[in-house]
Design an enzyme around this catalytic site. Structure first.
Site, PDB file in Angstrom:
ATOM      1  N   ASP A 297     -30.769  -2.959  -2.619  1.00  0.00           N
ATOM      2  CA  ASP A 297     -31.701  -3.961  -2.074  1.00  0.00           C
ATOM      3  C   ASP A 297     -30.996  -5.317  -2.135  1.00  0.00           C
ATOM      4  O   ASP A 297     -31.022  -6.141  -1.351  1.00  0.00           O
ATOM      5  CB  ASP A 297     -32.994  -4.159  -3.186  1.00  0.00           C
ATOM      6  CG  ASP A 297     -34.100  -3.427  -3.119  1.00  0.00           C
ATOM      7  OD1 ASP A 297     -33.902  -2.200  -2.608  1.00  0.00           O
ATOM      8  OD2 ASP A 297     -35.491  -3.950  -2.865  1.00  0.00           O
TER       9      ASP A 297
ATOM     10  N   ASP B 154     -29.851   1.960  -6.643  1.00  0.00           N
ATOM     11  CA  ASP B 154     -31.337   1.451  -6.096  1.00  0.00           C
ATOM     12  C   ASP B 154     -31.274  -0.133  -6.260  1.00  0.00           C
ATOM     13  O   ASP B 154     -31.618  -0.819  -5.265  1.00  0.00           O
ATOM     14  CB  ASP B 154     -32.152   2.061  -7.409  1.00  0.00           C
ATOM     15  CG  ASP B 154     -33.852   1.811  -6.943  1.00  0.00           C
ATOM     16  OD1 ASP B 154     -33.848   1.248  -5.713  1.00  0.00           O
ATOM     17  OD2 ASP B 154     -34.674   2.165  -7.486  1.00  0.00           O
TER      18      ASP B 154
ATOM     19  N   TYR C 142     -33.275   8.385 -13.602  1.00  0.00           N
ATOM     20  CA  TYR C 142     -34.307   8.914 -12.746  1.00  0.00           C
ATOM     21  C   TYR C 142     -34.701  10.479 -12.908  1.00  0.00           C
ATOM     22  O   TYR C 142     -35.301  10.751 -12.100  1.00  0.00           O
ATOM     23  CB  TYR C 142     -34.098   8.631 -11.149  1.00  0.00           C
ATOM     24  CG  TYR C 142     -34.212   7.005 -10.790  1.00  0.00           C
ATOM     25  CD1 TYR C 142     -33.820   6.164 -11.917  1.00  0.00           C
ATOM     26  CD2 TYR C 142     -34.698   6.612  -9.658  1.00  0.00           C
ATOM     27  CE1 TYR C 142     -34.059   4.705 -11.677  1.00  0.00           C
ATOM     28  CE2 TYR C 142     -34.696   5.149  -9.356  1.00  0.00           C
ATOM     29  CZ  TYR C 142     -34.354   4.419 -10.165  1.00  0.00           C
ATOM     30  OH  TYR C 142     -34.536   3.001 -10.005  1.00  0.00           O
TER      31      TYR C 142
ATOM     32  N   ASP D  97     -21.691  -4.871 -13.331  1.00  0.00           N
ATOM     33  CA  ASP D  97     -22.190  -6.149 -13.314  1.00  0.00           C
ATOM     34  C   ASP D  97     -21.260  -7.128 -12.573  1.00  0.00           C
ATOM     35  O   ASP D  97     -21.719  -7.977 -11.513  1.00  0.00           O
ATOM     36  CB  ASP D  97     -22.669  -6.818 -14.647  1.00  0.00           C
ATOM     37  CG  ASP D  97     -21.612  -6.346 -15.872  1.00  0.00           C
ATOM     38  OD1 ASP D  97     -20.775  -5.397 -15.275  1.00  0.00           O
ATOM     39  OD2 ASP D  97     -21.941  -6.543 -16.866  1.00  0.00           O
TER      40      ASP D  97
ATOM     41  N   LYS E 107     -20.671   1.527 -15.396  1.00  0.00           N
ATOM     42  CA  LYS E 107     -20.915   0.904 -16.721  1.00  0.00           C
ATOM     43  C   LYS E 107     -20.367   1.775 -17.850  1.00  0.00           C
ATOM     44  O   LYS E 107     -20.856   1.714 -19.069  1.00  0.00           O
ATOM     45  CB  LYS E 107     -22.188   0.331 -17.163  1.00  0.00           C
ATOM     46  CG  LYS E 107     -22.729  -0.411 -18.043  1.00  0.00           C
ATOM     47  CD  LYS E 107     -22.290  -1.844 -17.573  1.00  0.00           C
ATOM     48  CE  LYS E 107     -22.234  -2.995 -18.659  1.00  0.00           C
ATOM     49  NZ  LYS E 107     -22.000  -4.209 -18.305  1.00  0.00           N
TER      50      LYS E 107
HETATM   51 MG    MG Z   1     -35.159   0.523  -4.148  1.00  0.00          MG
END
Ligand code: MG
Ligand code: NAI
Length: 340
Positions: free
Chosen positions: A238, A234, A130, A210, A178
């Site tokens: 969710d 992020d 990001y 994962d 990872k």
């Molecule tokens: Mg988000």
């Protein structure tokens, strides 16, 4: 009685609706004489960019800095490159050094909420992929994105998450990564975050991201605090919102050493924007996190209790199978606060 200056940024889409609703709730709390708020309004987002060519003006950052805390709605980012556009919330996170993105997910008495889930995702909020450093080569045939990981940011997010875990009952921290595929960048994050956590009274485990995603769906109750890098955080936040009832109830805090911005996990929801049907609970719970952050623990606890009561007894908003509008549910929350 505490008097607090709070910056409100509606942003785009349902951001307008949920901030208005959260403000109504906070003003209702104020009427009970426990608190006093002074509002500072600031603008950011795609609608502002379309109007002025600037999605995040300096004055907005200055207003947010001058307030005790900021409550943010949501801001739209187009899924294509637009010259001069900067993602408003992502820019604010970096510019104000809000390095810890704290995203709790807890069971509520609502449809599709998994019993036993009580976890917090702590997402590193300033770097990783990001940093938004992308380049295109060979007439668009090749695209490269940079992921930046620093020891400093990994250290402070590891310490933040470990400190949070040490204050919770299970005192367990999962470092999700990872490093098996990206041993240089993700390895630096993993080793540094784990080392930082050694200074706290917590059990530290590492888990590949994962597998973490699979475990979160299969056996989410095993998790207490999960710390991870920006993009992974992020995505899995969710997922964890979905585990406990959806984006309509998922709150977050962007926290730095000097400033803090509280917001829902959801975005501007263009599919339902302008209809007055967005669930304001996520933003109200973000407001409760904000109250706790500014030292108003009693009001924060009471507001969270009010949300519990209101969600359990219904009626609810559409995303939770009810028919209430955004403003009607804000009134339900206010009534619940009076009895909480
Ligand atoms: Mg988000
Ligand atoms: P979204 O979170 O806006 O919506 C996903 C789905 O959840 C939609 O079906 C929406 O209707 C529903 N939903 C979200 N919040 C809800 C609420 N409070 N009540 C009821 N239903 C709700 O994510 P999406 O569609 O992927 O992104 C839309 C825009 O929002 C994009 O431009 C994206 O960049 C932006 N975004 C901004 C964020 C922020 O400002 N922090 C975070 C996530 C996305």
């Amino acid at each position: 009685m505490g008097k607090h200056t709070i910056c409100l940024i509606e942003g785009d889409g349902i951001g307008h609706e949920v901030i208005q609703a959260a403000k109504t709730v906070l003003e209702g709390i104020q009427v009970t004489g426990e608190l006093e708020f002074e509002w500072l309004y600031a603008e950011a987002g795609w609608e502002l960019f379309e109007r002025t060519g600037n999605s995040i003006p300096d004055v907005t950052l200055e207003i947010a800095k001058s307030a005790k805390a900021t409550l943010f709605g949501a801001a739209t980012s187009p899924s294509k490159k637009v010259a001069g556009f900067r993602g408003a919330i992502r820019h604010m996170r970096r510019a104000l050094d809000l390095y810890a993105n704290v995203r709790p997910a807890k069971h509520h008495a609502i449809p599709n909420s998994r019993v036993g889930v009580d976890l917090v995702v702590v997402r590193e909020n300033t770097e990783g992929l990001y940093v938004e450093q992308e380049r295109s080569y060979l007439d668009g045939e090749l695209a490269v994105a940079e992921a930046v990981i620093t020891k400093r940011a990994s250290q402070r997010i590891g310490a933040y998450a470990a400190k949070l875990a040490s204050s919770r009952e299970r005192k367990t921290l999962h470092v999700a990564h990872k490093a098996n595929v990206l041993p240089v960048t993700q390895g630096l994050f993993l080793n540094t975050a784990k080392e930082a956590a050694l200074n706290f009274d917590v059990t530290v485990k590492d888990i590949i991201i994962d597998n973490c995603a699979m475990q979160l769906v299969a056996r989410p109750e095993q998790f207490d605090v999960i710390v991870t890098t920006n993009l992974f955080g992020d995505i899995i936040s969710d997922l964890t919102a979905g585990l406990v009832g959806g984006l309509g109830i998922a709150a977050s805090g962007n926290i730095g050493d000097q400033y803090a911005i509280f917001e829902s996990v959801h975005g501007s929801a263009p599919d339902i924007a302008g209809q007055g049907i967005a669930n304001p609970t996520a933003t109200v719970l973000a407001a409760a996190m904000m109250l706790r952050h500014i030292g108003e623990t009693v009001a924060a606890n009471r507001l969270e209790k009010a949300v519990e009561i209101a969600l359990e007894h219904g009626p609810r908003t559409r995303d939770l199978g009810g028919t209430l509008t955004t403003s009607q549910f804000a009134q339900v929350l206010l009534e619940a606060y009076r009895t909480a």
